[in-house]
Scaffold this motif. Structure first.
Motif, PDB file in Angstrom:
ATOM      1  N   GLU A 137       3.700  10.665 -10.444  1.00  0.00           N
ATOM      2  CA  GLU A 137       4.301   9.087 -10.717  1.00  0.00           C
ATOM      3  C   GLU A 137       4.415   8.839  -9.452  1.00  0.00           C
ATOM      4  N   ARG A 138       4.322   8.874  -8.437  1.00  0.00           N
ATOM      5  CA  ARG A 138       4.240   8.656  -7.480  1.00  0.00           C
ATOM      6  C   ARG A 138       2.757   7.949  -6.749  1.00  0.00           C
ATOM      7  N   GLU A 139       1.822   8.989  -6.843  1.00  0.00           N
ATOM      8  CA  GLU A 139       0.403   9.610  -7.260  1.00  0.00           C
ATOM      9  C   GLU A 139      -0.049   8.227  -8.007  1.00  0.00           C
ATOM     10  N   ILE A 140       0.293   7.958  -8.941  1.00  0.00           N
ATOM     11  CA  ILE A 140       0.160   6.634  -9.523  1.00  0.00           C
ATOM     12  C   ILE A 140       0.241   5.645  -9.467  1.00  0.00           C
ATOM     13  N   ARG A 141       1.538   5.051  -8.527  1.00  0.00           N
ATOM     14  CA  ARG A 141       1.946   3.937  -8.449  1.00  0.00           C
ATOM     15  C   ARG A 141       1.570   3.618  -7.041  1.00  0.00           C
ATOM     16  N   SER A 142       1.124   4.773  -5.944  1.00  0.00           N
ATOM     17  CA  SER A 142       0.633   4.565  -5.040  1.00  0.00           C
ATOM     18  C   SER A 142      -1.336   3.905  -5.337  1.00  0.00           C
ATOM     19  N   TYR A 143      -1.702   4.904  -6.314  1.00  0.00           N
ATOM     20  CA  TYR A 143      -3.070   4.468  -6.194  1.00  0.00           C
ATOM     21  C   TYR A 143      -3.195   2.976  -7.332  1.00  0.00           C
ATOM     22  N   GLU A 144      -2.072   2.468  -7.749  1.00  0.00           N
ATOM     23  CA  GLU A 144      -2.099   1.467  -8.218  1.00  0.00           C
ATOM     24  C   GLU A 144      -1.369  -0.528  -7.249  1.00  0.00           C
ATOM     25  N   LEU A 145      -1.029   0.461  -6.334  1.00  0.00           N
ATOM     26  CA  LEU A 145      -0.679  -0.243  -5.216  1.00  0.00           C
ATOM     27  C   LEU A 145      -2.156  -0.381  -4.424  1.00  0.00           C
ATOM     28  N   GLU A 146      -2.540   0.529  -3.858  1.00  0.00           N
ATOM     29  CA  GLU A 146      -3.929   0.999  -3.148  1.00  0.00           C
ATOM     30  C   GLU A 146      -5.320  -0.194  -3.939  1.00  0.00           C
ATOM     31  N   ASN A 147      -5.114  -0.119  -5.012  1.00  0.00           N
ATOM     32  CA  ASN A 147      -6.297  -0.851  -5.449  1.00  0.00           C
ATOM     33  C   ASN A 147      -6.002  -2.178  -6.032  1.00  0.00           C
ATOM     34  N   ASN A 148      -4.985  -2.337  -5.733  1.00  0.00           N
ATOM     35  CA  ASN A 148      -4.974  -4.534  -5.890  1.00  0.00           C
ATOM     36  C   ASN A 148      -5.002  -5.306  -4.707  1.00  0.00           C
ATOM     37  N   GLY A 149      -6.044  -6.074  -5.092  1.00  0.00           N
ATOM     38  CA  GLY A 149      -5.960  -6.608  -3.817  1.00  0.00           C
ATOM     39  C   GLY A 149      -8.054  -6.376  -3.969  1.00  0.00           C
ATOM     40  N   LYS A 150      -8.087  -5.114  -4.091  1.00  0.00           N
ATOM     41  CA  LYS A 150      -9.760  -5.301  -4.764  1.00  0.00           C
ATOM     42  C   LYS A 150     -10.794  -6.119  -4.779  1.00  0.00           C
ATOM     43  N   ARG A 151     -11.462  -5.933  -3.690  1.00  0.00           N
ATOM     44  CA  ARG A 151     -13.196  -7.130  -4.437  1.00  0.00           C
ATOM     45  C   ARG A 151     -13.731  -6.359  -4.879  1.00  0.00           C
TER      46      ARG A 151
END
Length: 206
Positions: A53-67
Motif C-alpha cells: 500500500e505504501r508503494e501504491i500511494r507513492s506511485y500515485e503521488l509520483e505520477n500526479n502532475g506528469k505531462r
C-alpha cells in the motif's frame, strides 16, 4: 515374589506416567510452536500488505502532475493507430488496466463506472489497456458490455502508465497532464465510489 511384582508394577507405572508427561509436553510444544508460526505468518502478511500500500500511494503521488506527449500512440479495437491527442480533446476519466489483471478486480471498477455513465458522460470515460491482440480487446468489450472507448496503449505510453497488476484511475486533463490518480482496493467499493463522485463534481459538472 510379591515384592518383585510390586516393584515391577511401580516401575511400569512410573514409565507410563513419564511417557505421558513427555508426550503432553511435546504436544504443548507443538501447539505453541504452531501458534508462533501462525502469528509470524499473519504479521508477515500484514507487513507485506502495508509495504504494498505504501508503494501504491507513492506511485500515485509520483505520477500526479506528469505531462504526456500528445504524440503518444494508442490503438483502437480495429487495430488502427491513433494519437493520444485525438482521444483527449477534453478532460477524460481514465481506467487503466491489463488483460492480466484479475477479472473480478476489473469488473468491479467497470460496474462502478457504468453507474456514472449518465452523470459523467460516456464520451468522458476512456479505458486504456494492454491486450496481446486487438481482437481480444474487441471481444472483451462486447462480452463485458463496455460502452466506453477502449484503446490498447503503445509501447511508449505503456512505460509512462504501466500495468501495476491492478486497475487504477486517473484524469488526463486537456493539457495532457495526469491528475487525481487513484489505485482502488477490490473490497473498498464505497471509497472508490466516493473518488468517482468527487471527480464528477470537479471535472464534469457545469
Amino acid at each position: 515374589m510379591k515384592v518383585n511384582y510390586l516393584l515391577a508394577l511401580i516401575i511400569v507405572v512410573l514409565l507410563v506416567g513419564f511417557n505421558v508427561y513427555i508426550y503432553r509436553q511435546s504436544e504443548t510444544g507443538h501447539i505453541i510452536r504452531n501458534r508462533i508460526l501462525q502469528l509470524y505468518e499473519r504479521d508477515s502478511v500484514k507487513t507485506s500488505g502495508y509495504k504494498i500500500e505504501r508503494e501504491i500511494r507513492s506511485y500515485e503521488l509520483e505520477n500526479n502532475g506528469k505531462r504526456l506527449s500528445p504524440l503518444l500512440e494508442v490503438f483502437d479495437t480495429d487495430g488502427n493507430k491513433r494519437l493520444l491527442s485525438q482521444i483527449i480533446g477534453s478532460d477524460k476519466l481514465i481506467l487503466r488496466y491489463s488483460e492480466l489483471n484479475c477479472n473480478t478486480c476489473v469488473n468491479k471498477q467497470l460496474d462502478i463506472l457504468n453507474s456514472y455513465v449518465d452523470s459523467i458522460g460516456i464520451d468522458n470515460i476512456v479505458l486504456l489497456t494492454n491486450y496481446d491482440n486487438h481482437i481480444y480487446m474487441k471481444q472483451f468489450k462486447k462480452v463485458a458490455g463496455i460502452k466506453f472507448s477502449i484503446f490498447n496503449v503503445g509501447t511508449e505510453l505503456n512505460e509512462l502508465i504501466p500495468d501495476i497488476e491492478r486497475p487504477y484511475f486517473f484524469i488526463i486533463e486537456t493539457n495532457m497532464r495526469i491528475n487525481n490518480m487513484y489505485v482502488p482496493q477490490i473490497d473498498e467499493k464505497k471509497v472508490t465510489e466516493s473518488y468517482i463522485h468527487r471527480i464528477k463534481k470537479y471535472y464534469f459538472v457545469d
